[in-house]
Scaffold this active site. Sequence first.
Site, PDB file in Angstrom:
ATOM      1  N   GLU A  87      36.881  56.754  98.102  1.00  0.00           N
ATOM      2  CA  GLU A  87      36.845  58.214  98.215  1.00  0.00           C
ATOM      3  C   GLU A  87      35.572  58.815  97.617  1.00  0.00           C
ATOM      4  O   GLU A  87      35.037  59.781  98.156  1.00  0.00           O
ATOM      5  CB  GLU A  87      38.071  58.831  97.544  1.00  0.00           C
ATOM      6  CG  GLU A  87      39.378  58.616  98.304  1.00  0.00           C
ATOM      7  CD  GLU A  87      39.936  57.218  98.127  1.00  0.00           C
ATOM      8  OE1 GLU A  87      39.419  56.474  97.259  1.00  0.00           O
ATOM      9  OE2 GLU A  87      40.880  56.868  98.860  1.00  0.00           O
ATOM     10  N   HIS A 142      52.134  60.456  97.347  1.00  0.00           N
ATOM     11  CA  HIS A 142      51.991  60.882  98.740  1.00  0.00           C
ATOM     12  C   HIS A 142      52.545  62.294  98.895  1.00  0.00           C
ATOM     13  O   HIS A 142      52.919  62.695  99.988  1.00  0.00           O
ATOM     14  CB  HIS A 142      52.722  59.917  99.690  1.00  0.00           C
ATOM     15  CG  HIS A 142      52.174  58.522  99.645  1.00  0.00           C
ATOM     16  ND1 HIS A 142      52.509  57.611  98.677  1.00  0.00           N
ATOM     17  CD2 HIS A 142      51.292  57.888 100.455  1.00  0.00           C
ATOM     18  CE1 HIS A 142      51.864  56.478  98.870  1.00  0.00           C
ATOM     19  NE2 HIS A 142      51.113  56.611  99.946  1.00  0.00           N
TER      20      HIS A 142
END
Lengths: 322, 446
Positions: free
Chosen positions: A56, A126
């Site tokens: 990322e 999540h």
Amino acid sequence: MNLFQSITSALDNSLAKDPTAVIFGEDVAFGGVFRCTVGLRDKYGKDRVFNTPLCEQGIVGFGIGIAVAGATAIAEIQFADYIFPAFDQIVNEAAKYRYRSGDLFNCGSLTIRSPWGCVGHGALYHSQSPEAFFAHCPGIKVVIPRSPFQAKGLLLSCIEDKNPCIFFEPKILYRAAVEQVPIEPYNIPLSQAEVLQEGSDVTLVAWGTQVHVIREVASMAKEKLGVSCEVIDLRTIIPWDVDTVCKSVIKTGRLLISHEAPLTGGFASEISSTVQEECFLNLEAPISRVCGYDTPFPHIFEPFYIPDKWKCYDALRKMINY
Amino acid sequence: MAVVVAAARFWGPSRGLGQAALLALRRPGARGLARSHPHRQQQQQFSSLEDKPQFPGASAEFIDKLEFIQPNVISGIPIYRVMDRQGQIINPSEDPQLPQEQVLKFYKSMTLLNTMDRILYESQRQGRISFYMTNYGEEGTHVGSAAALDNTDLVFGQYREAGVLMYRDYPLELFMAQCYGNVSDPGKGRQMPVHYGCKERHFVTISSPLATQIPQAVGAAYAAKRANANRVVICYFGEGAASEGDAHAGFNFAATLECPIIFFCRNNGYAISTPTSEQYRGDGIAARGPGYGLISIRVDGNDVFAVYNATKEARRRAVAENQPFLIEAMTYRIGHHSTSDDSSAYRSVDEVNYWDKQDHPISRLRRYLLGRGWWDDEQEKAWRKQSRKRVMEAFEQAERKLKPNPNLLFSDVYQEMPVQLRKQQESLSRHLQTYGEHYPLDHFEK
């Protein structure tokens, strides 16, 4: 279209209109884990829609570089929960690029998209809604749509905006939310909240999925309590539309803000603080915040964790009776 | 072998399916998608019963002997050089044979930088600027590499690459303006000294966080590739910054995305007080390159011609082949890390003196120039006087200028000023109307 299709449509419009635009991130090439980029690689080529390694900080750093070079960078972070390795690049670099260089350089053509919010079973990693971390960072814009129509217009505005933007997409709505969405491009302005429903007794503010919750609460309030609610979708978290919210609270005298993210330091704190400064004498009751608890996002306990309509309704009832 | 055969027998009944699945995975691009029918692939690719590895993750042979790979740090990657420490060309075929004018530009850039460094370091000691970082000993890495690039090649630096800007003729006035944060600073006084940036000279503004520029440089290179710009991006960083995650990210992205970028590592022996023995255990930074699939080289950073040759060739190939190059330039940080550092706390004066006296890029080039008859003591004296005069004039001018209007505190956060920020700006303005005497307004432009 549903939400993920409206995203695809916005991306399709962008790549068609702007030859420098590229889309990249983990797994975007085959269509993405939420199908937001389906068909785009075949249509626009592998140099424009491509996978990156699993990193990322690299994705965002790379995106900044593309933008600095003058091209349009649309980066995907697979889940907002995984945006943190990129925090330094976002906060220390992207947000400060224009300011620190005296406007010699900027990465305004960078947009970061990321699935956001609870999904029923996502648990700690999540389900997160990290907008508050970024709200504290001058130089970026943070935008969260509530529906497919809103998403396409807001995403297109983010991509075209001359500042680096983070666009969080409520993942629970990807398939569930369906509405009419134009195929042609259109823009919805940033930093403008939307009053979905006018009312006179209480102002309800939320963003993303939670807008649908407070809409339902508004109906419940009308039906059970005869209370008239003004429902506001904030849409842009920073820079946020202080005027629309304050104007509403001056009228109603009561404010309830709701978000999934934990209570302490959540963005409701900022709204609450500003509103009590600007509208102190208009308030009939303390400002109410109905948020997630100060815990990591649990798995099996999700139904108890989320700020559902019953919690919002109860808080509203207490405010009315204050 | 017996082990392998036994394993084959054990997995025998399900082997057909297993093999087909592996073959389906093997085709690049077929990951995760059932694009081809497994049986058809099996017939195409699996023509012999040879026991070769099928793993998608590596192209390699099997080995049946348990052997670990020993990292070699005793005789590491060799250091390319063109001149010896006396400025003599070692192998004439490696002499880039640059014209006198250009080599003199090398020399003058390095020495002018050195002069500016001395004066600005001193000005911090005297409280005239808040902070400074010198480039002592590393001038060769800046000038040799800058000279090998096109003027439009984009530069991402760390903070010790002022010689690149110097070589690109950035005016002394603007170096000073940034250090003083005065009205002439193109950066509008926003950053600490030595955080230079110049759009016309394609030098991206420096930022303090280390290694953040590395993946950014890769993105810029990717955009240059897409634009068919025939430009390379060069990215400078120190051996300390190379430990950051962003460095790993940048190297990997550059290789997988085939970007025309030169990674230029200045290995100067120290990251503030941390010596290389505490920074890494492998063979420096060059040895990491092959691990990422990067073409790599190690050069003598104090040999301006070696730096030039390596950068020139890397540039040519990076643009022609769209692939990244890694150059590790070995050098030594003669000065302190910054004006906030006193390096006598962690290294000996003898060590520093060795590099200053015995292996300095400026001395080596001067000896080369003297040997060619392109320079002499007269010219040296005259140039020292002239360069010092130029620096002093720019310095005095920078000292006298005002700082920018405090309203510039608020602009450029976004392209347009948000409503709420304008309110804050107005609030400061009102505050100064009442309390202005407590603020250094006299030094700032009205």
